[in-house]
Design a protein around this motif. Structure first.
Motif, PDB file in Angstrom:
ATOM      1  N   UNK A 195       6.582 -27.582 -17.038  1.00 11.79           N
ATOM      2  CA  UNK A 195       6.653 -27.394 -18.491  1.00 11.79           C
ATOM      3  C   UNK A 195       8.073 -27.582 -18.996  1.00 11.79           C
ATOM      4  N   UNK A 196       9.036 -27.010 -18.298  1.00 12.99           N
ATOM      5  CA  UNK A 196      10.431 -27.144 -18.720  1.00 12.99           C
ATOM      6  C   UNK A 196      10.869 -28.606 -18.686  1.00 12.99           C
ATOM      7  N   UNK A 197      10.463 -29.339 -17.644  1.00 14.18           N
ATOM      8  CA  UNK A 197      10.828 -30.748 -17.543  1.00 14.18           C
ATOM      9  C   UNK A 197      10.201 -31.561 -18.675  1.00 14.18           C
ATOM     10  N   UNK A 198       8.964 -31.247 -19.021  1.00 19.76           N
ATOM     11  CA  UNK A 198       8.305 -31.960 -20.113  1.00 19.76           C
ATOM     12  C   UNK A 198       9.033 -31.753 -21.429  1.00 19.76           C
ATOM     13  N   UNK A 199       9.448 -30.528 -21.696  1.00 19.75           N
ATOM     14  CA  UNK A 199      10.168 -30.249 -22.934  1.00 19.75           C
ATOM     15  C   UNK A 199      11.571 -30.870 -22.919  1.00 19.75           C
ATOM     16  N   UNK A 200      12.202 -30.912 -21.762  1.00 25.81           N
ATOM     17  CA  UNK A 200      13.506 -31.574 -21.647  1.00 25.81           C
ATOM     18  C   UNK A 200      13.385 -33.058 -21.975  1.00 25.81           C
ATOM     19  N   UNK A 201      12.359 -33.707 -21.437  1.00 23.56           N
ATOM     20  CA  UNK A 201      12.172 -35.127 -21.694  1.00 23.56           C
ATOM     21  C   UNK A 201      11.967 -35.401 -23.177  1.00 23.56           C
ATOM     22  N   UNK A 202      11.259 -34.523 -23.855  1.00 27.75           N
ATOM     23  CA  UNK A 202      11.039 -34.687 -25.299  1.00 27.75           C
ATOM     24  C   UNK A 202      12.347 -34.629 -26.079  1.00 27.75           C
ATOM     25  N   UNK A 203      13.269 -33.792 -25.632  1.00 26.60           N
ATOM     26  CA  UNK A 203      14.531 -33.603 -26.341  1.00 26.60           C
ATOM     27  C   UNK A 203      15.589 -34.625 -25.961  1.00 26.60           C
ATOM     28  N   UNK A 204      15.387 -35.334 -24.878  1.00 30.34           N
ATOM     29  CA  UNK A 204      16.395 -36.265 -24.376  1.00 30.34           C
ATOM     30  C   UNK A 204      16.467 -37.519 -25.234  1.00 30.34           C
ATOM     31  N   UNK A 205      17.654 -38.124 -25.249  1.00 34.99           N
ATOM     32  CA  UNK A 205      17.873 -39.354 -26.005  1.00 34.99           C
ATOM     33  C   UNK A 205      18.110 -40.563 -25.104  1.00 34.99           C
ATOM     34  N   UNK A 206      18.143 -40.360 -23.803  1.00 39.08           N
ATOM     35  CA  UNK A 206      18.561 -41.404 -22.888  1.00 39.08           C
ATOM     36  C   UNK A 206      17.537 -42.483 -22.628  1.00 39.08           C
ATOM     37  N   UNK A 207      18.043 -43.615 -22.127  1.00 35.01           N
ATOM     38  CA  UNK A 207      17.178 -44.691 -21.659  1.00 35.01           C
ATOM     39  C   UNK A 207      16.583 -44.341 -20.293  1.00 35.01           C
ATOM     40  N   UNK A 208      17.275 -43.461 -19.564  1.00 37.50           N
ATOM     41  CA  UNK A 208      16.830 -43.003 -18.254  1.00 37.50           C
ATOM     42  C   UNK A 208      16.938 -41.485 -18.192  1.00 37.50           C
ATOM     43  N   UNK A 268      18.437 -53.101 -11.565  1.00 36.81           N
ATOM     44  CA  UNK A 268      18.609 -54.296 -10.737  1.00 36.81           C
ATOM     45  C   UNK A 268      17.346 -54.655  -9.965  1.00 36.81           C
ATOM     46  N   UNK A 269      16.588 -53.652  -9.553  1.00 31.36           N
ATOM     47  CA  UNK A 269      15.407 -53.881  -8.723  1.00 31.36           C
ATOM     48  C   UNK A 269      14.096 -53.812  -9.503  1.00 31.36           C
ATOM     49  N   UNK A 270      14.149 -53.514 -10.796  1.00 30.49           N
ATOM     50  CA  UNK A 270      12.926 -53.387 -11.576  1.00 30.49           C
ATOM     51  C   UNK A 270      12.073 -52.223 -11.135  1.00 30.49           C
ATOM     52  N   UNK A 271      12.719 -51.077 -10.901  1.00 25.22           N
ATOM     53  CA  UNK A 271      12.046 -49.893 -10.376  1.00 25.22           C
ATOM     54  C   UNK A 271      12.005 -48.807 -11.451  1.00 25.22           C
ATOM     55  N   UNK A 272      10.840 -48.210 -11.619  1.00 26.30           N
ATOM     56  CA  UNK A 272      10.675 -47.192 -12.666  1.00 26.30           C
ATOM     57  C   UNK A 272      11.240 -45.845 -12.255  1.00 26.30           C
ATOM     58  N   UNK A 273      11.141 -45.499 -10.975  1.00 29.04           N
ATOM     59  CA  UNK A 273      11.591 -44.187 -10.496  1.00 29.04           C
ATOM     60  C   UNK A 273      12.426 -44.362  -9.239  1.00 29.04           C
ATOM     61  N   UNK A 274      13.617 -43.789  -9.263  1.00 26.89           N
ATOM     62  CA  UNK A 274      14.518 -43.791  -8.112  1.00 26.89           C
ATOM     63  C   UNK A 274      14.773 -42.344  -7.723  1.00 26.89           C
ATOM     64  N   UNK A 275      14.614 -42.042  -6.457  1.00 22.10           N
ATOM     65  CA  UNK A 275      14.785 -40.669  -5.993  1.00 22.10           C
ATOM     66  C   UNK A 275      15.445 -40.689  -4.618  1.00 22.10           C
ATOM     67  N   UNK A 328      16.070 -34.497  -7.190  1.00 24.63           N
ATOM     68  CA  UNK A 328      16.867 -35.636  -7.674  1.00 24.63           C
ATOM     69  C   UNK A 328      15.935 -36.795  -7.994  1.00 24.63           C
ATOM     70  N   UNK A 329      15.566 -36.950  -9.265  1.00 24.72           N
ATOM     71  CA  UNK A 329      14.633 -37.996  -9.682  1.00 24.72           C
ATOM     72  C   UNK A 329      15.145 -38.638 -10.966  1.00 24.72           C
ATOM     73  N   UNK A 330      15.349 -39.948 -10.918  1.00 22.27           N
ATOM     74  CA  UNK A 330      15.665 -40.704 -12.130  1.00 22.27           C
ATOM     75  C   UNK A 330      14.478 -41.582 -12.471  1.00 22.27           C
ATOM     76  N   UNK A 331      14.060 -41.556 -13.731  1.00 24.28           N
ATOM     77  CA  UNK A 331      12.901 -42.341 -14.147  1.00 24.28           C
ATOM     78  C   UNK A 331      13.226 -43.055 -15.458  1.00 24.28           C
ATOM     79  N   UNK A 332      12.791 -44.296 -15.544  1.00 24.23           N
ATOM     80  CA  UNK A 332      12.995 -45.073 -16.767  1.00 24.23           C
ATOM     81  C   UNK A 332      12.111 -44.495 -17.860  1.00 24.23           C
ATOM     82  N   UNK A 333      12.670 -44.321 -19.030  1.00 27.48           N
ATOM     83  CA  UNK A 333      11.989 -43.554 -20.078  1.00 27.48           C
ATOM     84  C   UNK A 333      10.651 -44.165 -20.485  1.00 27.48           C
ATOM     85  N   UNK A 334      10.613 -45.476 -20.673  1.00 29.55           N
ATOM     86  CA  UNK A 334       9.378 -46.108 -21.120  1.00 29.55           C
ATOM     87  C   UNK A 334       8.249 -45.916 -20.134  1.00 29.55           C
ATOM     88  N   UNK A 335       8.545 -46.066 -18.847  1.00 32.20           N
ATOM     89  CA  UNK A 335       7.514 -45.876 -17.826  1.00 32.20           C
ATOM     90  C   UNK A 335       7.060 -44.429 -17.781  1.00 32.20           C
TER      91      UNK A 335
END
Length: 365
Positions: free
Chosen positions: A110-123, A147-154, A201-208
């Motif tokens: 739940x906290x992560x979902x609300x963080x994503x809503x408030x974020x302004x980043x591309x990633x 560079x690799x066309x990857x939606x999630x890097x962890x 440690x998870x980075x995800x592209x916002x659109x995906x």
């Protein structure tokens, strides 16, 4: 001799898998694309001991523009006060307060979902409060994704291990990912069942992320990283596990009791299923424990040598302390004990608890 041959075969399985995974494990080194903004998102509940150092590292990110958002999730300590004080001195940092936990949600999800809503980043870079990012981590992960066309890097951060209890539990993370996951989570293994992610440690592209429903798509789950990676792969996106040791470090737990509770909490959505756990018990006990019972047989001795070579290679790649290697049989035995305990508790309908919250037993789906 038949049992010895079986033990050797079961020891050779993770040895071969680890050799392939370690030799092919990607490293995130590419530069991010122009205009990239990484939102570093930190869910925090009772993290007064960790949050200051976590923020220092996150705000020290270099090579890419960042913003840092902390979601205080009902902390009962000084966590929000510490973040608020630092936010007053750095406009890149924002403190948010989580709304009451809705029915059917787990706290971190739940906290992560609300963080994503408030974020302004591309990633979106989700990290735990006990993670310390390397200065180049955010830039490298966003660059690798582009560079690799990857939606999630962890990746699994370098695990800081200081006590015997941690040494008996934490190394199982890299052992399972490198020794028993075909492809080690690389993007080339596109099947959702081969997905992997470390929730630290998870980075995800916002659109995906938004296209698959974000964290809201698995609101009742506890193993957030795994479910996000699987959902992305199911929708046709690529996900990848890279070498996390150069990117961050993390001390997950302060000792055995805390580690047991933390691993047991997530076990119900991993190995601890009625169908899966007997198979995992055969694989792990057969390859790592049974050879000890078959000594001094030559095949049993060969199995043990192979097991320790495998464990040492995984430990050194993850930059974990070498003193944990001799503990390997006890680590495997402890991992199985945690899984079986979690399965029995789930079968009895006993909830999993974490930081003052209890979650109902699940079937591990």
């Amino acid at each position: 001799m038949i049992l010895e041959a079986l033990a050797l075969a079961l020891a050779a399985l993770p040895a071969g898998m680890a050799a392939a995974n370690l030799s092919r494990q990607p490293r995130a080194t590419a530069a991010p694309a122009p205009g990239t903004l990484v939102s570093i998102l930190i869910p925090a509940r009772d993290e007064a001991e960790n949050i200051g150092a976590c923020l220092d590292a996150a705000l020290g990110s270099a090579g890419v523009a960042v913003e840092v958002l902390v979601m205080d999730d009902g902390s009962r300590d000084a966590t929000p006060a510490i973040v608020a004080a630092r936010a007053g001195a750095d406009s890149r940092l924002r403190l948010l307060e989580a709304p009451p936990l809705p029915p059917g949600w787990t706290g971190k999800v739940h906290a992560c979902a609300r963080l994503a809503e408030a974020a302004r980043g591309t990633h979106l870079l989700f990290i735990d409060a006990d993670v310390r990012l390397a200065p180049a981590a955010a830039a490298a992960m966003a660059g690798h994704a582009a560079a690799k066309g990857i939606a999630l890097v962890t990746g699994v951060p370098r695990q800081v291990i200081r006590t015997l209890g941690e040494g008996l539990t934490v190394p199982a993370i890299n052992l399972m990912m490198m020794g028993y996951l075909p492809g080690g989570g690389r993007a080339a293994t596109s099947h959702p069942g081969m997905a992997a992610a470390c929730g630290q440690l998870i980075l995800v592209e916002r659109g995906a992320y938004e296209a698959v429903g974000g964290h809201g798509a698995f609101r009742s789950k506890l193993h957030d990283g795994l479910h996000l990676a699987r959902n992305l792969r199911t929708a046709g996106h690529r996900t990848e596990v890279v070498d996390g040791a150069p990117l961050a470090e993390c001390r997950m737990y302060g000792g055995f009791r805390e580690a047991w509770g933390g691993f047991a909490k997530n076990a119900r959505e991993g190995m601890a299923t009625p169908v899966g756990l007997p198979v995992w018990t055969l694989l792990l006990a057969g390859g790592h424990l049974m050879p000890w019972l078959l000594l001094p047989g030559p095949l049993a001795a060969a199995a043990l040598i192979l097991t320790y070579i495998t464990r040492a290679a995984i430990t050194w790649r993850g930059r974990e302390p070498s003193w944990t290697i001799p503990l390997h049989p006890a680590t495997v035995l402890t991992a199985l004990a945690i899984q079986w305990t979690a399965l029995v508790r789930s079968a009895l309908g006993r909830p999993a608890g974490w930081k003052g919250r209890a979650y109902p037993a699940t079937d591990g789906a």
